[in-house]
Each structure stands twice: as structure tokens, then as C-alpha cells.
Design an enzyme around this catalytic site. Structure first.
Site, short mmCIF file in Angstrom:
data_model
loop_
_atom_site.label_atom_id
_atom_site.label_comp_id
_atom_site.label_asym_id
_atom_site.label_seq_id
_atom_site.Cartn_x
_atom_site.Cartn_y
_atom_site.Cartn_z
N ASP A 93 -24.44 -27.92 18.45
CA ASP A 93 -25.26 -29.09 18.11
C ASP A 93 -26.71 -28.86 18.52
OD1 ASP A 93 -23.43 -30.64 16.86
OD2 ASP A 93 -22.94 -31.88 18.59
N ASP B 283 -14.57 -31.73 11.76
CA ASP B 283 -15.06 -31.88 13.13
C ASP B 283 -13.93 -32.29 14.06
OD1 ASP B 283 -16.89 -32.05 15.19
OD2 ASP B 283 -18.24 -33.43 14.17
C1 GLA Z 1 -20.48 -33.77 16.12
C2 GLA Z 1 -20.99 -32.61 15.29
C3 GLA Z 1 -22.30 -32.98 14.64
C4 GLA Z 1 -22.14 -34.23 13.81
C5 GLA Z 1 -21.57 -35.34 14.65
C6 GLA Z 1 -21.22 -36.54 13.81
O1 GLA Z 1 -21.25 -33.96 17.25
O2 GLA Z 1 -21.11 -31.46 16.07
O3 GLA Z 1 -22.78 -31.91 13.86
O4 GLA Z 1 -21.30 -33.94 12.73
O5 GLA Z 1 -20.39 -34.95 15.34
O6 GLA Z 1 -20.70 -37.58 14.54
#
Ligand code: GLA
Length: 758
Positions: free
Chosen positions: A550, A480
């Protein structure tokens, strides 16, 4: 041979069955584009396409009696100065302050295959006869600099790739202030410009507009990613081009940092599209003996509309950009704990979730954010890539083994480029983050960007990761990246190299990806950036799949996945079924629809299975069986056709069809239910007209205590339907979609998935 040089007319013809690209060496030694488009016969006299004439205010760049002026020339790699007043792709500041450059043709080579780019991702070949590469060497005498323009043409695709390389041999250093990858010039301005734009949770919406005289374009300046706002892609479409017909030129930059895709239409109606690293906040110093390579741009020509362009990108990126053992393999069905638990979990909860996942047929358990350092919320811990033993007493090594003992593979979330102030890493190395001396340091999600321009920083993170991966049973990594770069400055670089920070950062990220992916070839990497802020071809070179957004709401995903499919293959689109009410929108969509949309991607779940009702668990099991049966078609074989756009209609339709056209899977989904409305025919695409297909689908009902349209209360379940039809009927007449079924499927947000088999 696809690349031909005609010495007499000084023309190059890059040609295959689908596309022609013709370059001319002009009288002043600079390069001109004479044609780019549908394949034409070759001959030695294309130089007649070169035109020049005396116009008022022309600046003639060669001695009398010639009339050559750069103001009207369609250049391959235009510079500013000596008569061209349009946007250049290259600007170089020299020791005396001058920015006048003059690269002239010296020589060229043609060879089989396609070279890789040093430190940068790119498309590739597996055998030399898959592509040919032309390298044209130009030279600026005064600076002592060579410019190499690279062109590769694939044998089996309407694809030409380009990039440039500067090799400096002059005594005095130079500064590249603008060094973009390519410029392509078209004779007229009769085009639409297409871009993929968005923001967090609504990434990559297609936007199409007519070209106008002057400047137009898109850019990314976020530093750590191309960004959710604009994707590093642009296309020019003839205004009559549709999904399946008309001419389209796609330009996709294999890069994950700041970019610019810029179109300038001159008042002579000529269209110049330039693409590459964004010159804003960029300045790269070259001392004697140093070189600089630009990222690659992948240019796709289509005479079968936007759909034709997308299918070329899908095939090429799926097979000649993505690398490693996962390239040709169907992807594991996963359960990710993020939306199920957020930071609130412990070992017991995770093992329970893993057991529940195993029972329904999930193959991979992914432990998301919150397992390391003191990470109980998003204010701390980034940088401390060791397990929080208070939460997970067995450690990641122990937990990963326990999950494997349950019968699942184990995957882990990391965010390797970031640091929180509240972390051991920060306490030890407070100078390792990117910030400008004396300036306020913006924070975002309480975190800061590590200085990946510094090798020791990358090495340190590599060391931590390597130890973790070495001693644990890890099959998947979700990498990420959750913030943009705000004050680009590196404490490790001198003043005259600060303009290099943002590109050096991306090179640092690529170097870590390269090390980890080559050291652990069995691990499946999924890239992610606050959802889909890093969905770009550069990432796909290292990580075969990307968390798309997300936003896990099924109806929103129709739009996001539809837009993403303009360039990116289904195998790269991370897609999960999540809980209702949906966490981003509070919307309730049927479980059947959530899976129907997620099938067209990598597929997984992001919820607590233990909270589902029995009939829902039974449905989840059926979904997983269904995906296992169809994922090879979806992810490794199918050609994808968009049928109805959620941006234009209440109904979304698409289909993926196997290469041999014996199998297909189609989705028909509606947003809102309509009352007392007209008949529906869902017309498919891509099938063989003469093949007799068996079409199967299910009407999946959730339990209901009341009657609808004569359908009484039900405990829920799936009614299977089947019929036979020829491909021509399915494509020209279409499938009859019965509106009554929409009621049974839940009304709003109802969806059908059609299995089509020869
Ligand atoms: C980001 C990612 C999510 C999750 C969060 C965790 O927003 O896109 O899928 O992994 O971080 O903090």
C-alpha cells in the site's frame, strides 16, 4: 537420467548440470542426506560419506556392533524420539498417547514429470522430460502409516522441489501435530540466514544474520496469510556470498498460511533447516484411509550469489508456477481509483476517470473498494457482493459495458473472505464467521473472517461471484484480504479437528481461486492483502500478480521492490504511480521518478488524472507509451540484476536484460541529493561484453521559474540523450552519471532510466 539409484550402496543421486542431492538409506531404514550442492559426478559408492562413531551419550538405534545414532545423522525427514534431540519435522500422536514414530524405507519409484499436489498450488512441468520425480515410500508398522517423500528435480534449473504425504491405514486414528514439508541438513554451520521481513507499507526488507548454535528462524501465524511480517522464504548463504558470487541455498514455500522456517544448529556444528506448515495451532487427524499432503518447498541452489538464486526463482515462477493465459503476456496498464477517490465516488466520477484514462493510453480501469452493498466506509458491506445502485445506477454489468464502450477493459476489487457485522450476509448467516465460543471476538478494520473451512460458505460466495462475473464484462479482479485470523475455531468442526481450522481455511481459499480461475480463464487476477501481506508463491499459482504494498511512495518502493525481487519476478510485482504529496508519507517525488520505479513491475496509475497539470498529463502519456514498448522485456523475458541496494546506499540501481542480451532497461535512482560530491559511474550487469549498445535516456524536467546551475527557468520537458558503448565498457567502466542532471531532475529522489539496445 537425473535420478539414479545405486542398489548396493543404497544411495539416490538427484543430479542435473547444476546441482546434486544425495540420499542414503541407513541401516535402520531411515533416510540420510549425504550431500546437497554443486553438481558432482555420479558413482556407486557415496555411502562412504556416511559416518558414525561412538560418542558419549550417544543413543544407538540399531543392535550391536553398529554405532548408528540419530543424534548426529543428517536426516531427510527427522522425527523426535529414540536418540535425536533436535527439532523434528514430524510429530504424530497415536491412540495410546505415544509420539514415538519409526518410518522405514519400503520402496521407491522414479518417473518422468512432476505430479500436482491435491488441493494445493505447486510448480509444474509442461512435458515429462522437464523434470523427474523420486517418490520414496516409508512405513511405520505400529501405526500402519505410509510416509511418501516426494523429490522432483528440474532438468534446466538448479531446482529441487520437495513435499511429503501421509497415508494412514491403521485401525486407530492418529493426529499429525507437526507435518512440515522438508528438512535439509548441512554438515557445518558456516552460513548466514536471510529472511524477508517487514510490516504494512514496508514489506519484505532483506535481513541477513550469522547462524549460531541453537534455534533461529521465522514464522507466520496470521492464519489468513503468510503475512507482511515474514515471507515464507529463507536462504542460507556462505558468509562470503555476495549479489553475484558464492553459494546460496533458497527455500521458498508454496503456501499462503501459517508457516515455519526453522534452523537448528547443533553443538556439532550441523545445520538443520526445516520448512513447512507452522506446527503452532496445527493438529490434523487421520482416520483409517485418510491422507494428508504438505505444501511444496522449492529449493534453489546458486553458486552465483543471491542474484543467481533470484534469477532462477524468477524464471521458474514466471513460467512454471504462474498459470493461465496471462502467464506469457505483457500486463495491461491500469488506472485504479482507490487513492484517487477512496469510498467517495459515483458512476459519473468513475466514467469521467475512465475517459481521462483512455485519453492518455491506459488500457484497464479498476474500480476498487466501495461499489457493493452499503459500502460507503470500511465499517459495512463486506459479504454483500452486489452493486450499490445508489452509487452506480447502471450496476456493475452496465458500468462495465460503459467502460468497455470508452475503449478500456474493466476490473473490480473484491474481498471475498471477509464479512462486516453490518451486512446482509451477516444478518442471514451470523454463524458463518470464525470465532471461538465464549471468547472475545477481535475485530480488525471492523471486519471478521468467513469460515472458509465450510464448503457451504465457499459455495455461497462462489455463487455470488459467478453471477456477477457471468453477467458483467470483467477482465480483471483484485482479490483483497485485509485482516488476520485471531480466534481460530470453526462451528462446523468437532473438538478433535479444531487444530485443522487454519490449514483448512487456506485450502478453502485455494478451492475458490481454482474454481473462479478455471471458470473465467480470461480474467487477470491480482492478489492483495492490505498491500503486500500475501505475496507468496501459493497465491502466484492462481493470481499472476500481487499488489506489492500500500506504500506507493517511489522512494519507499525502491526498497520494497528490491526486497521483493529476492524471490519474486517483476511480472508479479503490482506497481503504480500515485499522487503527491504521497498518501502514506506526505513526500513529494518527481513524476518521472514515480514512473521510473513503477516500470519495474506491472505498472499502472492510482490517482485522479483530471487533477494533473497539462505538462504532467503529457508526461503520463509518454510514460505509458514507454511502458508499452518495454513491458514485454520487463515482464516476460528479462533477467533481473540488482546492482546497488537502497538498504546500503543512497543510490539504488538495477537492470533487466533480455535473454538474448540485445535489450536491457536499467534504473539508477538516488534518495537525497548530495552537494559538491564525487563523480559517479553506474556499472551495469548481465550485458554481452562484445556487443555494441546504443544507450538512451532522458533528463525530464518539471517546469521551473528559477535557475539552477546555469539552467534557466523552463516550461519542463524531456531532453533526450544517447551514446554508444560496448557491453564490457558499460559493465566495467560504467555509465557516467552527471550530478548536474540530478538538479534538473528535481534534486532529491531523482532517477534515470536507461534503455540499452544492441
Ligand atoms: C487494501 C488494499 C488497497 C485498497 C484497500 C481498499 O488496503 O491494499 O489497495 O484496495 O484495501 O479498502
Amino acid at each position: 537420467m537425473p535420478i539414479i539409484f545405486h542398489d548396493k550402496s543404497k544411495t539416490f543421486h538427484l543430479k542435473n548440470e547444476y546441482v546434486s542431492y544425495i540420499i542414503h538409506i541407513m541401516e535402520n531404514g531411515q533416510l540420510e542426506n549425504l550431500y546437497y550442492g554443486k553438481s558432482v559426478h555420479d558413482h556407486g559408492e557415496f555411502d562412504r560419506l556416511h559416518e558414525e562413531c561412538l560418542r558419549s551419550q550417544s543413543s544407538i538405534c540399531v543392535p550391536d556392533p553398529s554405532l548408528l545414532s540419530m543424534h548426529y545423522a543428517r536426516q531427510e525427514y527427522p522425527v523426535y524420539g529414540t536418540g535425536d534431540f533436535r527439532s523434528p519435522v514430524c510429530t504424530i500422536r497415536q491412540a495410546d498417547g505415544s509420539r514415538i514414530v519409526d518410518f522405514r524405507y519400503v520402496s521407491h519409484t522414479v518417473s518422468g514429470g512432476k505430479p500436482s499436489l491435491p488441493g494445493l498450488p505447486s510448480t509444474y512441468v509442461e512435458a515429462d522430460d522437464e523434470a523427474q520425480t523420486l517418490v520414496i515410500r516409508l512405513h511405520d508398522d505400529l501405526m500402519g502409516t505410509d510416509l511418501y517423500l516426494y523429490y522432483s528435480i528440474y532438468r534446466d534449473y538448479p531446482v529441487i522441489t520437495r513435499h511429503a504425504q501421509f497415508v494412514h491405514a491403521g485401525e486407530e486414528g492418529i493426529i499429525l501435530e507437526r507435518a512440515m514439508s522438508a528438512s535439509v541438513e548441512f554438515l557445518d554451520m558456516d552460513y548466514d540466514f536471510l529472511q524477508l521481513s517487514g510490516a504494512w507499507a514496508r514489506e519484505r526488507y532483506p535481513k541477513r544474520r550469522r547462524l549460531e548454535m541453537g534455534l533461529q528462524g521465522i514464522q507466520g501465524l496470521a492464519g489468513t496469510a503468510a503475512g507482511a511480517e515474514q515471507n515464507p522464504f529463507a536462504a542460507l548463504l556462505r558468509p562470503d556470498a555476495t549479489e553475484e558470487s558464492g553459494e546460496v541455498y533458497g527455500f521458498s514455500l508454496v503456501y499462503s498460511g501459517n508457516f515455519l522456517a526453522n534452523v537448528e544448529v547443533s553443538t556439532f556444528d550441523m545445520t538443520r533447516l526445516s520448512i513447512g506448515i507452522n506446527p503452532e495451532n496445527f493438529a490434523w487427524k487421520l482416520e483409517k484411509g485418510e491422507s494428508f499432503t504438505t505444501p511444496e518447498v522449492v529449493m534453489v541452489y546458486s553458486d552465483s550469489g543471491l542474484g543467481g538464486m533470484s534469477r532462477t526463482y524468477h524464471r521458474l515462477y514466471r513460467s512454471r508456477l504462474v498459470r493461465g493465459m496471462w502467464r506469457d503476456k505483457a500486463r495491461p496498464i491500469l488506472l485504479n481509483n482507490w487513492e484517487g477517490t477512496y469510498f467517495d465516488f459515483n458512476e459519473e466520477i468513475i466514467l469521467k476517470m475512465a475517459k481521462e484514462a483512455k485519453e492518455v493510453g491506459v488500457e484497464l480501469f479498476v474500480l476498487d473498494d466501495g461499489w457493493f452493498g452499503k459500502r460507503n466506509d470500511d465499517r459495512r458491506g463486506l459479504g454483500d457482493w452486489f452493486c450499490n445502485l445508489e452509487k452506480i445506477p447502471s450496476g456493475i454489468d452496465g458500468l462495465s459495458r460503459k467502460v468497455e464502450a470508452i475503449g478500456l477493459k474493466f476490473g473490480l476489487w473484491v474481498e471475498l473472505e471477509m464479512i462486516n457485522e453490518d451486512s446482509d450476509l451477516y444478518r442471514e448467516h451470523p454463524d458463518w464467521l470464525i470465532e471461538a465460543p465464549g471468547r472475545y471476538r477481535c475485530h480488525a478494520r471492523h471486519q471478521y473472517v468467513l469460515d472458509y473451512t465450510r464448503k457451504e460458505v465457499v459455495d455461497y460466495i462462489y455463487g455470488m461471484m459467478s453471477e456477477l462475473l457471468g453477467k458483467s464484462k470483467i477482465s480483471y479482479i483484485k482479490w483483497d484480504m485485509n485482516r488476520y485470523m485471531t480466534e481460530p475455531f470453526s462451528a462446523a468442526l468437532p473438538a478433535d479437528r479444531q487444530g485443522e481450522v487454519m490449514h483448512r481455511y487456506i485450502l478453502g481459499v485455494y478451492s475458490l481461486y481454482e474454481r473462479l480461475t478455471s471458470e473465467y480463464p480470461g480474467i487477470l487476477f491480482e492478489s492483495c492483502a492490505s498491500g503486500g501481506a500475501r505475496f507468496d508463491p501459493g497465491m502466484l499459482y492462481y493470481a499472476p500478480q500481487t499488489w506489492c504494498s500500500d506504500d506507493s511512495d517511489a522512494n519507499e518502493r525502491l526498497k520494497i521492490q528490491y526486497g521483493t525481487s529476492i524471490v519474486y519476478p517483476l511480472s508479479s510485482i503490482g506497481s503504480h504511480v500515485s499522487a503527491v504529496p504521497n498518501h502514506q508519507l506526505m513526500r513529494r517525488t518527481p513524476l518521472h521518478t514515480r514512473a521510473a520505479v513503477a516500470y519495474f513491475g506491472t505498472f499502472g496509475y492510482e490517482l485522479v488524472l483530471g487533477k494533473l497539470k497539462d505538462y504532467e498529463l503529457a508526461e503520463v502519456k509518454r510514460q505509458i507509451d514507454f511502458m508499452k514498448e518495454h513491458r514485454a522485456l520487463i515482464q516476460t523475458d528479462g533477467d533481473f540484476y540488482r546492482i546497488s541496494s537502497p538498504f546500503e546506499h543512497n543510490e539504488t540501481g538495477w537492470i533487466t536484460v533480455s535473454q538474448d542480451r540485445k535489450q536491457a532497461l536499467a534504473l539508477y535512482a538516488q534518495t537525497l541529493n548530495k552537494v559538491n560530491a564525487s563523480w559517479i559511474r553506474f556499472k551495469l550487469k548481465g550485458l554481452d561484453p562484445d556487443t555494441r549498445y546504443r544507450v538512451r535516456y532522458e533528463v525530464v524536467e518539471e517546469p521551473r521559474e528559477y535557475s539552477v546551475f546555469g539552467f534557466g527557468p523552463t516550461e519542463g520537458g524531456a531532453e533526450k540523450r544517447e551514446f554508444i558503448a560496448y557491453g564490457d565498457e558499460l559493465m566495467n567502466i560504467g555509465i557516467v552519471v552527471d550530478r548536474i542532471d540530478f538538479y534538473r531532475l528535481g534534486g532529491d529522489f531523482a532517477a534515470f532510466v536507461y534503455e540499452i539496445m544492441a
